[in-house]
Design an enzyme around this catalytic site. Structure first.
Site, PDB file in Angstrom:
ATOM      1  N   ASP A  48     -42.049   2.845 -43.119  1.00  0.00           N
ATOM      2  CA  ASP A  48     -40.920   1.921 -43.011  1.00  0.00           C
ATOM      3  C   ASP A  48     -41.263   0.558 -43.602  1.00  0.00           C
ATOM      4  O   ASP A  48     -42.423   0.155 -43.623  1.00  0.00           O
ATOM      5  CB  ASP A  48     -40.552   1.776 -41.521  1.00  0.00           C
ATOM      6  CG  ASP A  48     -39.145   1.248 -41.338  1.00  0.00           C
ATOM      7  OD1 ASP A  48     -38.404   1.136 -42.339  1.00  0.00           O
ATOM      8  OD2 ASP A  48     -38.785   0.933 -40.189  1.00  0.00           O
ATOM      9  N   HIS A  71     -39.346   0.850 -52.746  1.00  0.00           N
ATOM     10  CA  HIS A  71     -39.503   2.310 -52.664  1.00  0.00           C
ATOM     11  C   HIS A  71     -40.495   2.808 -53.719  1.00  0.00           C
ATOM     12  O   HIS A  71     -41.294   3.697 -53.462  1.00  0.00           O
ATOM     13  CB  HIS A  71     -38.156   3.013 -52.863  1.00  0.00           C
ATOM     14  CG  HIS A  71     -37.175   2.727 -51.763  1.00  0.00           C
ATOM     15  ND1 HIS A  71     -37.533   2.691 -50.431  1.00  0.00           N
ATOM     16  CD2 HIS A  71     -35.847   2.445 -51.794  1.00  0.00           C
ATOM     17  CE1 HIS A  71     -36.474   2.421 -49.699  1.00  0.00           C
ATOM     18  NE2 HIS A  71     -35.442   2.259 -50.492  1.00  0.00           N
ATOM     19  N   LEU A  79     -56.284  18.502 -48.369  1.00  0.00           N
ATOM     20  CA  LEU A  79     -55.261  17.896 -47.509  1.00  0.00           C
ATOM     21  C   LEU A  79     -53.992  18.755 -47.504  1.00  0.00           C
ATOM     22  O   LEU A  79     -53.566  19.255 -48.546  1.00  0.00           O
ATOM     23  CB  LEU A  79     -54.908  16.482 -48.008  1.00  0.00           C
ATOM     24  CG  LEU A  79     -53.902  15.760 -47.103  1.00  0.00           C
ATOM     25  CD1 LEU A  79     -54.565  15.260 -45.824  1.00  0.00           C
ATOM     26  CD2 LEU A  79     -53.222  14.605 -47.814  1.00  0.00           C
TER      27      LEU A  79
HETATM   28  C1  FPP Z   1     -38.073   3.056 -45.234  1.00  0.00           C
HETATM   29  O1  FPP Z   1     -38.030   1.782 -45.778  1.00  0.00           O
HETATM   30  C2  FPP Z   1     -38.399   4.003 -46.243  1.00  0.00           C
HETATM   31  C3  FPP Z   1     -37.581   5.006 -46.684  1.00  0.00           C
HETATM   32  C4  FPP Z   1     -36.224   5.250 -46.209  1.00  0.00           C
HETATM   33  C5  FPP Z   1     -37.984   5.923 -47.700  1.00  0.00           C
HETATM   34  C6  FPP Z   1     -39.433   6.233 -47.751  1.00  0.00           C
HETATM   35  C7  FPP Z   1     -39.701   6.522 -49.152  1.00  0.00           C
HETATM   36  C8  FPP Z   1     -40.831   6.221 -49.822  1.00  0.00           C
HETATM   37  C9  FPP Z   1     -42.035   5.655 -49.226  1.00  0.00           C
HETATM   38  C10 FPP Z   1     -40.929   6.443 -51.271  1.00  0.00           C
HETATM   39  C11 FPP Z   1     -40.512   7.753 -51.736  1.00  0.00           C
HETATM   40  C12 FPP Z   1     -41.264   8.856 -51.128  1.00  0.00           C
HETATM   41  C13 FPP Z   1     -41.713   9.875 -51.812  1.00  0.00           C
HETATM   42  C14 FPP Z   1     -42.293  11.050 -51.122  1.00  0.00           C
HETATM   43  C15 FPP Z   1     -41.642   9.856 -53.277  1.00  0.00           C
HETATM   44  P1  FPP Z   1     -36.678   0.991 -45.644  1.00  0.00           P
HETATM   45  O2  FPP Z   1     -35.942   1.128 -46.923  1.00  0.00           O
HETATM   46  O3  FPP Z   1     -35.919   1.446 -44.449  1.00  0.00           O
HETATM   47  O4  FPP Z   1     -37.173  -0.463 -45.457  1.00  0.00           O
HETATM   48  P2  FPP Z   1     -36.488  -1.599 -44.566  1.00  0.00           P
HETATM   49  O5  FPP Z   1     -36.516  -1.103 -43.146  1.00  0.00           O
HETATM   50  O6  FPP Z   1     -37.384  -2.758 -44.790  1.00  0.00           O
HETATM   51  O7  FPP Z   1     -35.115  -1.781 -45.086  1.00  0.00           O
END
Ligand code: FPP
Length: 244
Positions: free
Chosen positions: A11, A28, A122
């Site tokens: 997150d 992201h 892994l």
């Molecule tokens: C939360 O951050 C993250 C996500 C909803 C997506 C997680 C995705 C990735 C780490 C990258 C893509 C993954 C792969 C496997 C390629 P948020 O957007 O909710 O952040 P915020 O809470 O600060 O708004």
């Protein structure tokens, strides 16, 4: 002791990007690079299984642009992972409801799972269009389907239904979950400070230790991972009264 299985709620990508005056998508992109590195670090530290929450069943509610960017990133990640998993002897599996995903993404998942199925380094699980409640409901459907398939006649008899009800237990039910064959996580790490499970691995996290850090996911690194493992080791692990 190093936990055998770590679950990760990645997150804070959006906030990380905002703090740098950049669009959320920038976070992201960096987040996906962080994931690649953390997989290497985790394995290097002795972790065998990592499960990450990449896209939840709720994430479709985000803007069209963000959803489409995330899908593009996943597409790229899955395609690159065929080579990456071979180089790192890493097995990749995807958990979640596949049917809603684009056809080419489903194909990329199938190719990657097939190509990496013998790798014994892994074991990475990517939760994609995943929701813990959704997984349990799909599991229930699996149980019903099994009953229907096993009965030769058009109707399932009350006798068979009663027998199945009596026999169903936690072990048998877990066979119908996406994580079949994968041990439950000992440690859940959530970045960026939120104190929620957000519908992640509801069944599997029953006895898992939670570790929350304020660090945003793109900044999460080997040092932070070690801190989480150290914190896990300082806790006295108790399961229903007995210390393990
Ligand atoms: C939360 O951050 C993250 C996500 C909803 C997506 C997680 C995705 C990735 C780490 C990258 C893509 C993954 C792969 C496997 C390629 P948020 O957007 O909710 O952040 P915020 O809470 O600060 O708004």
């Amino acid at each position: 002791m190093v936990p055998k299985h770590i679950a990760l709620i990645m997150d804070g990508n959006g906030r990380w990007a905002k703090s740098k005056g950049k669009p959320r998508t920038f976070g992201h992109k960096k987040g996906s690079e962080t994931l690649k590195q953390i997989c290497k670090d985790a394995y290097d530290l002795g972790v065998k299984y990592v499960t990450v929450y990449a896209f939840s069943t709720e994430n479709w509610k985000r803007s069209k642009e963000e959803v489409s960017f995330l899908m593009g990133l996943l597409r790229q990640y899955l395609n690159e992972s065929i080579k990456n998993s071979e180089e790192n002897n890493m097995r990749v599996r995807v958990i979640g409801r596949r049917s809603d995903l684009d056809k080419d993404i489903i194909e990329a998942i199938e190719s990657l799972e097939e190509a990496s199925k013998e790798f014994d380094g892994l074991q990475l699980q990517i939760a994609l269009n995943y929701g813990g409640r959704d997984e349990i409901i799909r599991g229930m459907r699996g149980v019903f389907q099994h009953l229907l398939d096993n009965d030769g006649s058009d109707q399932v008899s009350k006798h068979d239904l009663k027998l199945a009800m009596q026999e169903l237990d936690e072990d048998k039910f877990s066979y119908y979950l996406d994580t079949v064959g994968i041990p439950d996580p000992e440690l859940l790490i959530r970045t960026s400070g939120e104190l929620r499970t957000s519908n992640f691995m509801l069944w599997q996290l029953a006895y898992t230790e939670f570790y929350v850090t304020d660090v945003y996911w793109p900044d999460f690194n080997r040092t932070e991972l070690k801190k989480a493992i150290d914190a896990y080791n300082r806790r006295e692990r108790r399961f229903g009264g007995t210390t393990k």
